[in-house]
Enzyme design. Structure first.
Site, PDB file in Angstrom:
ATOM      1  N   TYR A  58     -47.602   4.882  35.463  1.00 38.31           N
ATOM      2  CA  TYR A  58     -48.492   5.411  36.437  1.00 38.31           C
ATOM      3  C   TYR A  58     -47.629   6.069  37.501  1.00 38.31           C
ATOM      4  O   TYR A  58     -46.728   5.766  38.099  1.00 38.31           O
ATOM      5  CB  TYR A  58     -49.252   4.373  37.201  1.00 38.31           C
ATOM      6  CG  TYR A  58     -50.515   3.719  36.355  1.00 38.31           C
ATOM      7  CD1 TYR A  58     -50.608   4.332  34.843  1.00 38.31           C
ATOM      8  CD2 TYR A  58     -51.316   2.734  36.677  1.00 38.31           C
ATOM      9  CE1 TYR A  58     -51.496   3.963  34.101  1.00 38.31           C
ATOM     10  CE2 TYR A  58     -52.288   2.218  35.930  1.00 38.31           C
ATOM     11  CZ  TYR A  58     -52.128   2.589  34.601  1.00 38.31           C
ATOM     12  OH  TYR A  58     -53.305   2.017  33.679  1.00 38.31           O
ATOM     13  N   ARG A 131     -49.809   0.778  25.163  1.00 36.15           N
ATOM     14  CA  ARG A 131     -50.328   1.239  23.869  1.00 36.15           C
ATOM     15  C   ARG A 131     -49.596   0.787  22.579  1.00 36.15           C
ATOM     16  O   ARG A 131     -48.090   0.831  22.885  1.00 36.15           O
ATOM     17  CB  ARG A 131     -50.343   2.853  23.896  1.00 36.15           C
ATOM     18  CG  ARG A 131     -51.468   3.286  24.654  1.00 36.15           C
ATOM     19  CD  ARG A 131     -51.636   4.944  24.649  1.00 36.15           C
ATOM     20  NE  ARG A 131     -52.838   5.057  25.547  1.00 36.15           N
ATOM     21  CZ  ARG A 131     -53.753   5.164  25.239  1.00 36.15           C
ATOM     22  NH1 ARG A 131     -54.336   5.084  23.878  1.00 36.15           N
ATOM     23  NH2 ARG A 131     -54.792   5.752  26.057  1.00 36.15           N
ATOM     24  N   ASN A 161     -55.110  -0.858  24.536  1.00 33.49           N
ATOM     25  CA  ASN A 161     -55.590   0.270  23.451  1.00 33.49           C
ATOM     26  C   ASN A 161     -55.183  -0.399  22.222  1.00 33.49           C
ATOM     27  O   ASN A 161     -54.680   0.608  21.228  1.00 33.49           O
ATOM     28  CB  ASN A 161     -54.674   1.370  23.869  1.00 33.49           C
ATOM     29  CG  ASN A 161     -55.245   1.923  25.203  1.00 33.49           C
ATOM     30  OD1 ASN A 161     -56.496   2.123  25.574  1.00 33.49           O
ATOM     31  ND2 ASN A 161     -54.512   2.130  26.244  1.00 33.49           N
ATOM     32  N   GLN A 182     -57.272  -4.723  26.972  1.00 32.48           N
ATOM     33  CA  GLN A 182     -57.625  -3.548  27.973  1.00 32.48           C
ATOM     34  C   GLN A 182     -57.906  -2.368  27.198  1.00 32.48           C
ATOM     35  O   GLN A 182     -57.311  -1.504  26.967  1.00 32.48           O
ATOM     36  CB  GLN A 182     -56.537  -3.377  28.900  1.00 32.48           C
ATOM     37  CG  GLN A 182     -56.989  -2.551  30.186  1.00 32.48           C
ATOM     38  CD  GLN A 182     -55.928  -2.319  31.332  1.00 32.48           C
ATOM     39  OE1 GLN A 182     -56.218  -0.936  31.613  1.00 32.48           O
ATOM     40  NE2 GLN A 182     -55.330  -3.223  31.908  1.00 32.48           N
ATOM     41  N   GLY A 216     -64.042   7.352  33.821  1.00 30.00           N
ATOM     42  CA  GLY A 216     -63.062   8.613  34.628  1.00 30.00           C
ATOM     43  C   GLY A 216     -63.655   9.350  35.713  1.00 30.00           C
ATOM     44  O   GLY A 216     -63.238  10.200  36.349  1.00 30.00           O
ATOM     45  N   GLN A 267     -59.794   5.383  44.597  1.00 25.35           N
ATOM     46  CA  GLN A 267     -58.809   4.997  45.543  1.00 25.35           C
ATOM     47  C   GLN A 267     -59.454   5.290  47.020  1.00 25.35           C
ATOM     48  O   GLN A 267     -58.532   5.671  47.879  1.00 25.35           O
ATOM     49  CB  GLN A 267     -57.538   6.014  45.424  1.00 25.35           C
ATOM     50  CG  GLN A 267     -57.210   5.752  43.619  1.00 25.35           C
ATOM     51  CD  GLN A 267     -56.576   4.376  43.626  1.00 25.35           C
ATOM     52  OE1 GLN A 267     -55.717   3.900  44.336  1.00 25.35           O
ATOM     53  NE2 GLN A 267     -56.897   3.870  42.425  1.00 25.35           N
TER      54      GLN A 267
HETATM   55  P1  NAP Z   1     -63.199   5.083  36.762  1.00 23.07           P
HETATM   56  O1  NAP Z   1     -63.745   4.168  37.760  1.00 23.07           O
HETATM   57  O2  NAP Z   1     -63.776   5.314  35.364  1.00 23.07           O
HETATM   58  O3  NAP Z   1     -62.849   6.434  37.437  1.00 23.07           O
HETATM   59  C1  NAP Z   1     -62.438   6.500  38.774  1.00 23.07           C
HETATM   60  C2  NAP Z   1     -62.415   7.963  39.107  1.00 23.07           C
HETATM   61  O4  NAP Z   1     -63.645   8.391  39.521  1.00 23.07           O
HETATM   62  C3  NAP Z   1     -61.502   8.327  40.720  1.00 23.07           C
HETATM   63  O5  NAP Z   1     -61.089   9.503  40.634  1.00 23.07           O
HETATM   64  C4  NAP Z   1     -62.720   8.391  41.653  1.00 23.07           C
HETATM   65  O6  NAP Z   1     -62.535   9.173  42.746  1.00 23.07           O
HETATM   66  C5  NAP Z   1     -63.915   8.981  40.921  1.00 23.07           C
HETATM   67  N1  NAP Z   1     -65.221   8.535  41.383  1.00 23.07           N
HETATM   68  C6  NAP Z   1     -66.060   9.570  41.709  1.00 23.07           C
HETATM   69  N2  NAP Z   1     -67.113   9.343  42.174  1.00 23.07           N
HETATM   70  C7  NAP Z   1     -66.836   8.103  42.211  1.00 23.07           C
HETATM   71  C8  NAP Z   1     -67.928   6.837  42.855  1.00 23.07           C
HETATM   72  N3  NAP Z   1     -69.035   7.111  43.113  1.00 23.07           N
HETATM   73  N4  NAP Z   1     -67.307   5.549  42.687  1.00 23.07           N
HETATM   74  C9  NAP Z   1     -66.062   5.250  42.217  1.00 23.07           C
HETATM   75  N5  NAP Z   1     -65.375   6.300  41.671  1.00 23.07           N
HETATM   76  C10 NAP Z   1     -65.672   7.558  41.743  1.00 23.07           C
HETATM   77  O7  NAP Z   1     -61.703   4.506  36.582  1.00 23.07           O
HETATM   78  P2  NAP Z   1     -60.100   5.324  36.227  1.00 23.07           P
HETATM   79  O8  NAP Z   1     -59.512   5.191  37.422  1.00 23.07           O
HETATM   80  O9  NAP Z   1     -60.429   6.010  35.174  1.00 23.07           O
HETATM   81  O10 NAP Z   1     -59.519   3.912  35.628  1.00 23.07           O
HETATM   82  C11 NAP Z   1     -59.415   2.793  36.379  1.00 23.07           C
HETATM   83  C12 NAP Z   1     -58.255   1.803  35.996  1.00 23.07           C
HETATM   84  O11 NAP Z   1     -58.100   1.511  34.787  1.00 23.07           O
HETATM   85  C13 NAP Z   1     -56.911   2.439  36.219  1.00 23.07           C
HETATM   86  O12 NAP Z   1     -56.493   2.316  37.780  1.00 23.07           O
HETATM   87  C14 NAP Z   1     -55.847   1.772  35.635  1.00 23.07           C
HETATM   88  O13 NAP Z   1     -55.546   0.547  36.098  1.00 23.07           O
HETATM   89  C15 NAP Z   1     -56.757   1.374  34.286  1.00 23.07           C
HETATM   90  N6  NAP Z   1     -56.436   2.360  33.263  1.00 23.07           N
HETATM   91  C16 NAP Z   1     -55.805   1.855  32.075  1.00 23.07           C
HETATM   92  C17 NAP Z   1     -55.460   2.704  30.994  1.00 23.07           C
HETATM   93  C18 NAP Z   1     -55.039   2.120  29.764  1.00 23.07           C
HETATM   94  O14 NAP Z   1     -54.560   3.089  28.771  1.00 23.07           O
HETATM   95  N7  NAP Z   1     -54.699   0.923  29.556  1.00 23.07           N
HETATM   96  C19 NAP Z   1     -56.267   4.155  30.868  1.00 23.07           C
HETATM   97  C20 NAP Z   1     -56.763   4.665  31.957  1.00 23.07           C
HETATM   98  C21 NAP Z   1     -56.692   3.609  33.201  1.00 23.07           C
HETATM   99  P3  NAP Z   1     -62.067   8.311  44.158  1.00 23.07           P
HETATM  100  O15 NAP Z   1     -60.748   7.792  44.115  1.00 23.07           O
HETATM  101  O16 NAP Z   1     -61.982   9.640  44.987  1.00 23.07           O
HETATM  102  O17 NAP Z   1     -63.356   7.684  44.533  1.00 23.07           O
END
Ligand code: NAP
Length: 301
Positions: A58, A131, A161, A182, A216, A267
């Protein structure tokens, strides 16, 4: 109409592991100053979120930044020693740019050490293979992870994954239980509900941690016809229970019997705080399946 259960206050992470909150918070998108990062960590903990998920990759943007998010969290933890005791810390490794994946024992062992150094901790509660490296024999991966557990560097092991078959193969060679998986799961990504991964999680006692639970962010701003249909199905419950659509989306995942822990990716402090409302949202079977049908784009047989 039968209501689905609300989640318990905490969920076990493996048979001997710590309990975690029904929501996690993820640091894929973490950046900024130490003060800004510290405020987000505090917000997650103060909101009742105890599972914090990061990864060595990350912060990597293609040319630099490998380890950046872990290092930033490490600064936060070093500046306030009390924070560490309040969290179940999870990280991941096994992706090695510019290679795709590397889980050879030499590299994986060094990646675990490097994560601990950047995080400025002696141990993480959960280490996940990010992965699968299809060139690494699962027996070799298992041995490396067992050695890290024996050395006290990691509390428990999870995967991310992995297909169900890959998870079974690693579990077969591990002498300790695998405690988490996850995959990407959201109302827009529903493969896990029918491809056997969640059934396997139930059978093996793996805690499913859902990445990108809002697709996302697509659920907050749906563009395609399918995304809009899913959003509309979530809005029915959101409106009825006085929560936002994104909170309804987290709670839709939480309502699954596998005990899915959505990893909140926002965030922004106010959105992290708001996510906690998901623990109070009640789903009926009728409304839950309506979201699934919208995501499938066709009726269930
Ligand atoms: P997500 O909750 O699907 O998407 C978050 C994104 O949505 C942020 O950019 C956020 O922006 C935006 N967003 C827009 N409106 C929102 C609202 N009303 N409420 C909340 N978010 C909103 O999650 P993700 O960030 O893609 O993934 C979450 C976590 O999963 C990561 O931090 C990581 O720990 C994990 N992850 C793991 C893998 C893997 O391969 N294992 C891959 C991807 C992610 P703002 O920040 O501006 O709110």
């Amino acid at each position: 109409m039968s209501d689905l259960s609300l989640p318990p206050a905490s969920l076990p992470l493996g048979p001997d592991g710590p309990s975690v909150s029904p929501l996690g918070w993820g640091m894929w998108r973490l950046s900024g100053t130490r003060t800004e990062a510290a405020a987000l960590v505090a917000e997650a903990l103060d909101s009742g979120i105890t599972l914090l998920d990061t990864a060595d990759i990350y912060g990597f943007d293609g040319s630099s930044g490998f380890g950046a998010a872990e290092a930033l969290l490490g600064e936060v933890l070093a500046a306030d020693l009390g924070l560490r005791r309040r969290m179940v810390l999870a990280t991941k490794g096994g992706i090695r740019p510019p290679l795709p994946y590397d889980q050879s024992s030499g590299y994986l062992a060094s990646a675990i050490d490097a994560s601990l150094r950047r995080l400025r901790v002696e141990r993480v509660e959960l280490y996940q293979i990010h992965r699968p490296d299809i060139l690494a024999h699962p027996a070799e991966v298992a041995r490396t992870l067992e050695e890290a557990i024996a050395a006290g560097k990691i509390g428990a092991v999870g995967v991310s994954n992995y297909t169900a078959a890959q998870t079974a193969a690693l579990a077969h060679f591990l002498s300790c239980p695998l405690v988490s998986t996850q995959p990407e799961i959201s109302p827009l990504r529903i493969d896990c509900f029918e491809n056997g991964e969640l059934d396997q999680a139930i059978t093996l006692g793996l805690r499913p941690l859902a990445w990108s639970p809002l697709g996302g962010g697509r659920l907050a701003d749906p563009q395609s016809q399918r995304d809009r249909a899913v959003a509309e199905a979530l809005d029915v419950v959101a409106l009825d229970q006085g929560v936002s659509r994104t909170v309804a989306a987290y709670s839709w995942l939480i309502a699954h019997p596998a005990g899915i822990v959505p990893i909140v990716g926002s965030q922004r402090p106010e959105r992290i705080r708001e996510a906690a409302q998901a623990l109070t949202v009640r789903w009926t079977r009728e409304h839950w399946y309506a979201v699934l049908v919208a995501a499938r784009g066709e009726r269930l047989p």
